[in-house]
Motif scaffolding. Structure first.
Motif, PDB file in Angstrom:
ATOM      1  N   ASN A 165       2.641  -4.974   6.689  1.00 52.32           N
ATOM      2  CA  ASN A 165       2.880  -3.633   6.146  1.00 52.32           C
ATOM      3  C   ASN A 165       3.710  -3.687   4.866  1.00 52.32           C
ATOM      4  O   ASN A 165       3.418  -2.997   3.888  1.00 52.32           O
ATOM      5  CB  ASN A 165       3.559  -2.739   7.186  1.00 52.32           C
ATOM      6  CG  ASN A 165       2.604  -2.340   8.287  1.00 52.32           C
ATOM      7  OD1 ASN A 165       1.398  -2.274   8.081  1.00 52.32           O
ATOM      8  ND2 ASN A 165       3.136  -2.083   9.473  1.00 52.32           N
ATOM      9  N   ALA A 166       4.740  -4.511   4.855  1.00 51.82           N
ATOM     10  CA  ALA A 166       5.572  -4.639   3.659  1.00 51.82           C
ATOM     11  C   ALA A 166       4.756  -5.240   2.511  1.00 51.82           C
ATOM     12  O   ALA A 166       4.837  -4.775   1.373  1.00 51.82           O
ATOM     13  CB  ALA A 166       6.798  -5.494   3.957  1.00 51.82           C
ATOM     14  N   SER A 167       3.964  -6.252   2.809  1.00 51.47           N
ATOM     15  CA  SER A 167       3.127  -6.859   1.771  1.00 51.47           C
ATOM     16  C   SER A 167       2.123  -5.869   1.225  1.00 51.47           C
ATOM     17  O   SER A 167       1.885  -5.814   0.008  1.00 51.47           O
ATOM     18  CB  SER A 167       2.405  -8.092   2.327  1.00 51.47           C
ATOM     19  OG  SER A 167       3.323  -9.134   2.579  1.00 51.47           O
ATOM     20  N   GLN A 168       1.525  -5.058   2.089  1.00 55.16           N
ATOM     21  CA  GLN A 168       0.551  -4.068   1.617  1.00 55.16           C
ATOM     22  C   GLN A 168       1.203  -3.056   0.682  1.00 55.16           C
ATOM     23  O   GLN A 168       0.602  -2.641  -0.305  1.00 55.16           O
ATOM     24  CB  GLN A 168      -0.119  -3.380   2.797  1.00 55.16           C
ATOM     25  CG  GLN A 168      -1.122  -4.284   3.485  1.00 55.16           C
ATOM     26  CD  GLN A 168      -1.753  -3.649   4.710  1.00 55.16           C
ATOM     27  OE1 GLN A 168      -1.157  -2.821   5.381  1.00 55.16           O
ATOM     28  NE2 GLN A 168      -2.982  -4.069   5.001  1.00 55.16           N
ATOM     29  N   ARG A 169       2.444  -2.657   0.957  1.00 58.32           N
ATOM     30  CA  ARG A 169       3.152  -1.735   0.061  1.00 58.32           C
ATOM     31  C   ARG A 169       3.384  -2.400  -1.301  1.00 58.32           C
ATOM     32  O   ARG A 169       3.221  -1.775  -2.344  1.00 58.32           O
ATOM     33  CB  ARG A 169       4.459  -1.262   0.700  1.00 58.32           C
ATOM     34  CG  ARG A 169       4.259  -0.217   1.788  1.00 58.32           C
ATOM     35  CD  ARG A 169       5.573   0.427   2.212  1.00 58.32           C
ATOM     36  NE  ARG A 169       6.510  -0.519   2.828  1.00 58.32           N
ATOM     37  CZ  ARG A 169       6.457  -0.913   4.109  1.00 58.32           C
ATOM     38  NH1 ARG A 169       5.521  -0.422   4.897  1.00 58.32           N
ATOM     39  NH2 ARG A 169       7.339  -1.759   4.580  1.00 58.32           N
ATOM     40  N   VAL A 170       3.760  -3.684  -1.280  1.00 54.94           N
ATOM     41  CA  VAL A 170       3.960  -4.413  -2.538  1.00 54.94           C
ATOM     42  C   VAL A 170       2.639  -4.503  -3.299  1.00 54.94           C
ATOM     43  O   VAL A 170       2.579  -4.249  -4.501  1.00 54.94           O
ATOM     44  CB  VAL A 170       4.545  -5.824  -2.270  1.00 54.94           C
ATOM     45  CG1 VAL A 170       4.524  -6.676  -3.535  1.00 54.94           C
ATOM     46  CG2 VAL A 170       5.961  -5.713  -1.714  1.00 54.94           C
ATOM     47  N   GLU A 172       0.036  -2.572  -3.096  1.00 53.94           N
ATOM     48  CA  GLU A 172      -0.346  -1.248  -3.610  1.00 53.94           C
ATOM     49  C   GLU A 172       0.388  -0.961  -4.915  1.00 53.94           C
ATOM     50  O   GLU A 172      -0.197  -0.480  -5.885  1.00 53.94           O
ATOM     51  CB  GLU A 172      -0.040  -0.166  -2.579  1.00 53.94           C
ATOM     52  CG  GLU A 172      -0.443   1.218  -3.052  1.00 53.94           C
ATOM     53  CD  GLU A 172      -0.141   2.305  -2.036  1.00 53.94           C
ATOM     54  OE1 GLU A 172      -0.252   3.483  -2.421  1.00 53.94           O
ATOM     55  OE2 GLU A 172       0.187   1.992  -0.875  1.00 53.94           O
ATOM     56  N   GLY A 173       1.671  -1.268  -4.960  1.00 61.58           N
ATOM     57  CA  GLY A 173       2.441  -1.066  -6.192  1.00 61.58           C
ATOM     58  C   GLY A 173       1.907  -1.921  -7.325  1.00 61.58           C
ATOM     59  O   GLY A 173       1.786  -1.458  -8.469  1.00 61.58           O
TER      60      GLY A 173
END
Length: 185
Positions: A165-170, A172-173
């Motif tokens: 989840n944290a990687s996906q947020r990164v 996406e940014g």
């Protein structure tokens, strides 16, 4: 070579096990054999097939572009046209048409500009250049080719904890930054 196989059983369901066996057979032997029941059903339905190698594909590309219709086709369409010729389905003489021969339709859905390397190999560098400079080359492709090549962007995982989840947020940014960067150009 990319090969796509679909095996449908008599009830119309995709038979994944049969497909897996055929792929294994194709990989091990360079070929596979269909059960006679399937071959008979396909023939009864009017299906025909042909084999087209790279040399025949290139020859068809040249024939279409320079001799027959003045059309630069993608490699996939060239395979289809070459197969249609082998099977006697194209081109049709007026006598064949008068006899009610079934029509042949080749749907060329990809632009040859997506296959620069293959088209250049088939038509030669001058053939590609003539195509790229001519009216049949898509304006949008010409615009893209005029832009400098951009190195690929590698998305990096989020440092530390947080998992996917944290990687996906990164990611996406990072992707939003890429969109903004290219939208400004």
């Amino acid at each position: 070579m990319h090969t796509a196989l679909a095996f449908i059983n008599v009830h119309g369901c995709l038979d994944l096990l049969a497909r897996a066996r055929r792929y294994s057979e194709l990989e091990a032997n360079g070929k596979f054999e269909l059960p006679e029941l399937w071959v008979g059903a396909l023939k009864d339905a009017g299906f025909q097939s042909a084999r087209v190698d790279d040399e025949a594909t290139k020859a068809e590309m040249v024939a279409l572009a320079r001799v027959e219709v003045g059309y630069v086709a993608c490699p996939h369409a060239c395979v289809a046209f070459a197969a249609a010729k082998q099977l006697g389905l194209w081109p049709r003489s007026s006598a064949q048409q008068a006899e009610g021969a079934r029509p042949c339709c080749v749907m060329a859905t990809a632009s040859p500009c997506k296959f620069r390397e293959s088209v250049t190999e088939g038509l030669g560098a001058p053939g590609w250049e003539t195509y790229a400079a001519g009216p049949g080359f898509p304006a949008s492709a010409r615009e893209i080719m005029a832009k400098p090549e951009v190195p690929p962007t590698l998305l990096t995982a989020a440092p530390g904890e947080g998992g996917l989840n944290a990687s996906q947020r990164v990611w996406e940014g990072q992707l939003r930054d890429i969109v903004v960067k290219f939208s400004a150009k």
